[in-house]
Motif scaffolding. Structure first.
Motif, PDB file in Angstrom:
ATOM      1  N   PRO A   1      -8.460   8.842   7.657  1.00  0.00           N
ATOM      2  CA  PRO A   1      -9.900   9.740   6.187  1.00  0.00           C
ATOM      3  C   PRO A   1      -9.877   8.312   5.161  1.00  0.00           C
ATOM      4  O   PRO A   1     -10.788   7.040   4.664  1.00  0.00           O
ATOM      5  CB  PRO A   1      -9.924  10.287   5.981  1.00  0.00           C
ATOM      6  N   ASN A   2      -8.779   7.335   4.678  1.00  0.00           N
ATOM      7  CA  ASN A   2      -8.779   6.130   3.975  1.00  0.00           C
ATOM      8  C   ASN A   2      -8.300   4.886   4.400  1.00  0.00           C
ATOM      9  O   ASN A   2      -8.066   3.820   3.676  1.00  0.00           O
ATOM     10  CB  ASN A   2      -8.028   6.855   2.394  1.00  0.00           C
ATOM     11  N   GLY A   3      -8.067   4.666   5.912  1.00  0.00           N
ATOM     12  CA  GLY A   3      -7.631   3.594   6.197  1.00  0.00           C
ATOM     13  C   GLY A   3      -6.407   3.443   6.809  1.00  0.00           C
ATOM     14  O   GLY A   3      -6.365   2.360   6.702  1.00  0.00           O
ATOM     15  N   LYS A   4      -5.356   4.241   6.525  1.00  0.00           N
ATOM     16  CA  LYS A   4      -3.724   3.618   6.857  1.00  0.00           C
ATOM     17  C   LYS A   4      -4.362   3.765   7.859  1.00  0.00           C
ATOM     18  O   LYS A   4      -4.707   5.080   8.753  1.00  0.00           O
ATOM     19  CB  LYS A   4      -3.330   4.700   6.215  1.00  0.00           C
ATOM     20  N   PRO A   5      -3.791   2.667   9.118  1.00  0.00           N
ATOM     21  CA  PRO A   5      -3.279   2.811  10.864  1.00  0.00           C
ATOM     22  C   PRO A   5      -2.315   3.678  11.093  1.00  0.00           C
ATOM     23  O   PRO A   5      -1.406   3.673  10.671  1.00  0.00           O
ATOM     24  CB  PRO A   5      -3.041   1.497  10.889  1.00  0.00           C
ATOM     25  N   TYR A   6      -2.811   4.580  12.195  1.00  0.00           N
ATOM     26  CA  TYR A   6      -1.589   5.108  12.388  1.00  0.00           C
ATOM     27  C   TYR A   6      -1.341   5.387  14.029  1.00  0.00           C
ATOM     28  O   TYR A   6      -2.623   4.968  14.562  1.00  0.00           O
ATOM     29  CB  TYR A   6      -1.082   6.447  11.557  1.00  0.00           C
ATOM     30  N   LEU A   7      -0.150   5.520  14.616  1.00  0.00           N
ATOM     31  CA  LEU A   7      -0.360   6.019  16.331  1.00  0.00           C
ATOM     32  C   LEU A   7      -0.453   7.677  16.617  1.00  0.00           C
ATOM     33  O   LEU A   7       0.657   8.607  16.564  1.00  0.00           O
ATOM     34  CB  LEU A   7       0.686   5.537  16.616  1.00  0.00           C
ATOM     35  N   PRO A   8      -1.805   8.002  16.994  1.00  0.00           N
ATOM     36  CA  PRO A   8      -1.354   9.608  16.663  1.00  0.00           C
ATOM     37  C   PRO A   8      -1.469  10.759  18.725  1.00  0.00           C
ATOM     38  O   PRO A   8      -0.959  11.457  18.127  1.00  0.00           O
ATOM     39  CB  PRO A   8      -3.059   9.684  17.605  1.00  0.00           C
ATOM     40  N   GLU A   9      -0.724   9.180  19.146  1.00  0.00           N
ATOM     41  CA  GLU A   9      -0.019   9.748  20.102  1.00  0.00           C
ATOM     42  C   GLU A   9       1.415   9.653  20.358  1.00  0.00           C
ATOM     43  O   GLU A   9       2.283  10.076  20.923  1.00  0.00           O
ATOM     44  CB  GLU A   9      -0.262   8.562  21.477  1.00  0.00           C
ATOM     45  N   TYR A  10       2.060   9.414  19.156  1.00  0.00           N
ATOM     46  CA  TYR A  10       2.958   9.232  18.551  1.00  0.00           C
ATOM     47  C   TYR A  10       3.386   8.913  17.296  1.00  0.00           C
ATOM     48  O   TYR A  10       4.057   8.362  16.099  1.00  0.00           O
ATOM     49  CB  TYR A  10       4.105   7.414  18.901  1.00  0.00           C
ATOM     50  N   PRO A  11       3.623  10.623  16.755  1.00  0.00           N
ATOM     51  CA  PRO A  11       3.508  11.091  14.971  1.00  0.00           C
ATOM     52  C   PRO A  11       4.464  11.299  14.145  1.00  0.00           C
ATOM     53  O   PRO A  11       4.478  10.755  13.432  1.00  0.00           O
ATOM     54  CB  PRO A  11       2.943  12.168  15.084  1.00  0.00           C
ATOM     55  N   ARG A  12       5.503  11.045  15.262  1.00  0.00           N
ATOM     56  CA  ARG A  12       6.552  10.283  14.645  1.00  0.00           C
ATOM     57  C   ARG A  12       7.374   9.670  14.210  1.00  0.00           C
ATOM     58  O   ARG A  12       8.173   8.853  13.251  1.00  0.00           O
ATOM     59  CB  ARG A  12       8.292  10.726  15.432  1.00  0.00           C
ATOM     60  N   ILE A  13       6.169   8.040  14.894  1.00  0.00           N
ATOM     61  CA  ILE A  13       6.449   6.364  13.778  1.00  0.00           C
ATOM     62  C   ILE A  13       5.623   6.502  13.492  1.00  0.00           C
ATOM     63  O   ILE A  13       3.964   6.558  13.584  1.00  0.00           O
ATOM     64  CB  ILE A  13       6.217   5.832  15.296  1.00  0.00           C
ATOM     65  N   ASP A  14       6.000   5.464  12.173  1.00  0.00           N
ATOM     66  CA  ASP A  14       4.796   5.593  10.975  1.00  0.00           C
ATOM     67  C   ASP A  14       5.006   3.806  11.008  1.00  0.00           C
ATOM     68  O   ASP A  14       5.981   3.627  10.791  1.00  0.00           O
ATOM     69  CB  ASP A  14       5.350   5.928   9.667  1.00  0.00           C
ATOM     70  N   PHE A  15       4.305   3.279  10.237  1.00  0.00           N
ATOM     71  CA  PHE A  15       3.720   1.686   9.969  1.00  0.00           C
ATOM     72  C   PHE A  15       3.614   1.634   9.204  1.00  0.00           C
ATOM     73  O   PHE A  15       2.217   2.232   9.064  1.00  0.00           O
ATOM     74  CB  PHE A  15       3.941   1.016  10.955  1.00  0.00           C
ATOM     75  N   ASN A  16       3.453  -0.024   8.580  1.00  0.00           N
ATOM     76  CA  ASN A  16       2.474  -0.561   8.073  1.00  0.00           C
ATOM     77  C   ASN A  16       2.517  -1.983   8.226  1.00  0.00           C
ATOM     78  O   ASN A  16       3.567  -2.472   8.160  1.00  0.00           O
ATOM     79  CB  ASN A  16       2.089   0.335   6.057  1.00  0.00           C
ATOM     80  N   LEU A  17       1.531  -2.381   7.532  1.00  0.00           N
ATOM     81  CA  LEU A  17       1.175  -3.805   7.499  1.00  0.00           C
ATOM     82  C   LEU A  17       0.588  -4.446   6.365  1.00  0.00           C
ATOM     83  O   LEU A  17      -0.643  -3.883   5.630  1.00  0.00           O
ATOM     84  CB  LEU A  17       0.147  -4.608   9.258  1.00  0.00           C
ATOM     85  N   SER A  18       1.038  -5.434   5.650  1.00  0.00           N
ATOM     86  CA  SER A  18       0.536  -6.011   5.059  1.00  0.00           C
ATOM     87  C   SER A  18       0.174  -7.766   5.303  1.00  0.00           C
ATOM     88  O   SER A  18       1.253  -8.698   5.900  1.00  0.00           O
ATOM     89  CB  SER A  18       0.658  -6.135   3.267  1.00  0.00           C
ATOM     90  N   HIS A  19      -1.036  -8.441   4.321  1.00  0.00           N
ATOM     91  CA  HIS A  19      -0.530 -10.465   5.022  1.00  0.00           C
ATOM     92  C   HIS A  19      -1.293 -11.134   3.379  1.00  0.00           C
ATOM     93  O   HIS A  19      -2.109 -10.274   2.800  1.00  0.00           O
ATOM     94  CB  HIS A  19      -1.441 -10.820   5.807  1.00  0.00           C
ATOM     95  N   SER A  20      -0.620 -12.406   2.769  1.00  0.00           N
ATOM     96  CA  SER A  20      -1.170 -12.292   2.018  1.00  0.00           C
ATOM     97  C   SER A  20      -0.996 -13.971   2.175  1.00  0.00           C
ATOM     98  O   SER A  20       0.064 -14.424   3.000  1.00  0.00           O
ATOM     99  CB  SER A  20      -0.671 -12.330   0.556  1.00  0.00           C
ATOM    100  N   GLY A  21      -1.501 -15.661   2.305  1.00  0.00           N
ATOM    101  CA  GLY A  21      -1.018 -16.586   2.069  1.00  0.00           C
ATOM    102  C   GLY A  21      -0.819 -16.963   3.531  1.00  0.00           C
ATOM    103  O   GLY A  21      -2.005 -17.201   4.291  1.00  0.00           O
ATOM    104  N   GLU A  22       0.299 -17.415   3.600  1.00  0.00           N
ATOM    105  CA  GLU A  22       0.770 -17.168   4.736  1.00  0.00           C
ATOM    106  C   GLU A  22       1.658 -16.360   5.525  1.00  0.00           C
ATOM    107  O   GLU A  22       2.374 -16.879   6.649  1.00  0.00           O
ATOM    108  CB  GLU A  22       0.689 -19.059   4.711  1.00  0.00           C
ATOM    109  N   MET A  23       1.685 -15.312   4.931  1.00  0.00           N
ATOM    110  CA  MET A  23       2.964 -14.544   4.879  1.00  0.00           C
ATOM    111  C   MET A  23       2.232 -12.866   5.917  1.00  0.00           C
ATOM    112  O   MET A  23       1.301 -12.616   5.402  1.00  0.00           O
ATOM    113  CB  MET A  23       3.698 -13.951   4.459  1.00  0.00           C
ATOM    114  N   ALA A  24       3.136 -12.340   6.821  1.00  0.00           N
ATOM    115  CA  ALA A  24       2.138 -10.907   7.598  1.00  0.00           C
ATOM    116  C   ALA A  24       3.452 -10.311   7.633  1.00  0.00           C
ATOM    117  O   ALA A  24       4.721 -11.239   7.905  1.00  0.00           O
ATOM    118  CB  ALA A  24       1.445 -11.522   9.389  1.00  0.00           C
ATOM    119  N   LEU A  25       3.366  -9.061   6.264  1.00  0.00           N
ATOM    120  CA  LEU A  25       4.395  -8.383   6.802  1.00  0.00           C
ATOM    121  C   LEU A  25       4.503  -6.856   7.343  1.00  0.00           C
ATOM    122  O   LEU A  25       2.774  -7.021   6.980  1.00  0.00           O
ATOM    123  CB  LEU A  25       4.877  -8.646   5.447  1.00  0.00           C
ATOM    124  N   ALA A  26       5.508  -6.640   7.920  1.00  0.00           N
ATOM    125  CA  ALA A  26       5.513  -5.113   8.294  1.00  0.00           C
ATOM    126  C   ALA A  26       6.863  -4.157   8.804  1.00  0.00           C
ATOM    127  O   ALA A  26       8.036  -5.310   8.341  1.00  0.00           O
ATOM    128  CB  ALA A  26       4.895  -5.391  10.366  1.00  0.00           C
TER     129      ALA A  26
END
Length: 226
Positions: free
Chosen positions: A81-106
């Motif tokens: 509801p607040n925009g965080k992505p998730y995997l509905p078919e694999y609820p035990r796996i959590d992840f998050n992403l971010s990026h800035s400048g020229e760097m991506a992070l996960a």
């Protein structure tokens, strides 16, 4: 791509410099590996730098999922509801992403039996601190921490330290922009340890911080017994 063991070994953190995608051949080859959904996200950006960041985030997502025998092209990704992505078919796996400048992070983690794990991450290029913004939106203690640094460079570093910690908490808690920045406080001890004072839930959140050259990053972990 760099791999870092995080969260006392329970999570995996990846970072990627997206400068490589300035090369059109490298960009196209990587772009074609990803799902049509990610490609549409990339295409929606006007500037190449933003396209490269979105591409980098997609590649990190694909690589992180591959550690679980999955691929970004094949999984269903939804948003809370607040925009965080998730995997509905694999609820035990959590992840998050971010990026800035020229760097991506996960960051990725899998909940073990009897436990729930939630993650949030944020990376920011350290630039000139906006003290007026900090005074307006940070908690008083956070603002004093930033403004009280001995010189301008230290203020810049402190500002982005607080910023990434706050953002990583919001993302781990699944709150996004629904919670005001001054509704919870990042507190730093004399020995450098960090904790969050919050009334969102009764959970315990832990943080890890990273400095990658001109970039400041933070990961927030939440784990509770189910």
């Amino acid at each position: 791509m760099e791999f870092i063991r995080a969260g006392a070994g329970k999570a995996e953190l990846y970072r990627l410099n997206t400068r490589r995608f300035e090369n059109d051949i490298s960009f196209r080859k990587s772009y074609e590996r990803l799902s049509s959904m990610r490609q549409r996200k990339i295409d929606a950006y006007r500037f190449r730098r933003d396209k490269n960041l979105s591409l980098g985030a997609g590649l990190l997502l694909d690589y992180g999922l591959s550690r679980y025998g999955l691929r970004e092209q094949d999984v269903l990704i939804a948003c809370g509801p607040n925009g965080k992505p998730y995997l509905p078919e694999y609820p035990r796996i959590d992840f998050n992403l971010s990026h800035s400048g020229e760097m991506a992070l996960a960051v990725f983690a899998e909940s073990e039996a009897g436990y729930e794990v939630k993650l949030g991450c944020d990376v920011e290029m350290v630039q000139q601190a906006d003290l007026a913004l900090a005074e307006k939106y940070f908690c008083p203690g956070e603002y004093r921490y930033v403004a009280g640094q001995e010189n301008e460079q230290r203020q810049n570093e402190a500002f982005y330290r607080i910023w990434t910690l706050k953002e990583s908490f919001l993302k781990a808690a699944g709150l996004g922009l629904s919670l005001e920045l001054d509704a919870f406080e990042i507190q730093t001890d004399a020995d450098g340890k960090v904790r969050v004072c919050q009334q969102v839930d009764s959970g315990t959140y832990q943080f890890e911080e990273y400095r990658f050259g001109e970039y400041q990053a933070a990961v927030c972990f939440y784990e509770r017994r189910e």
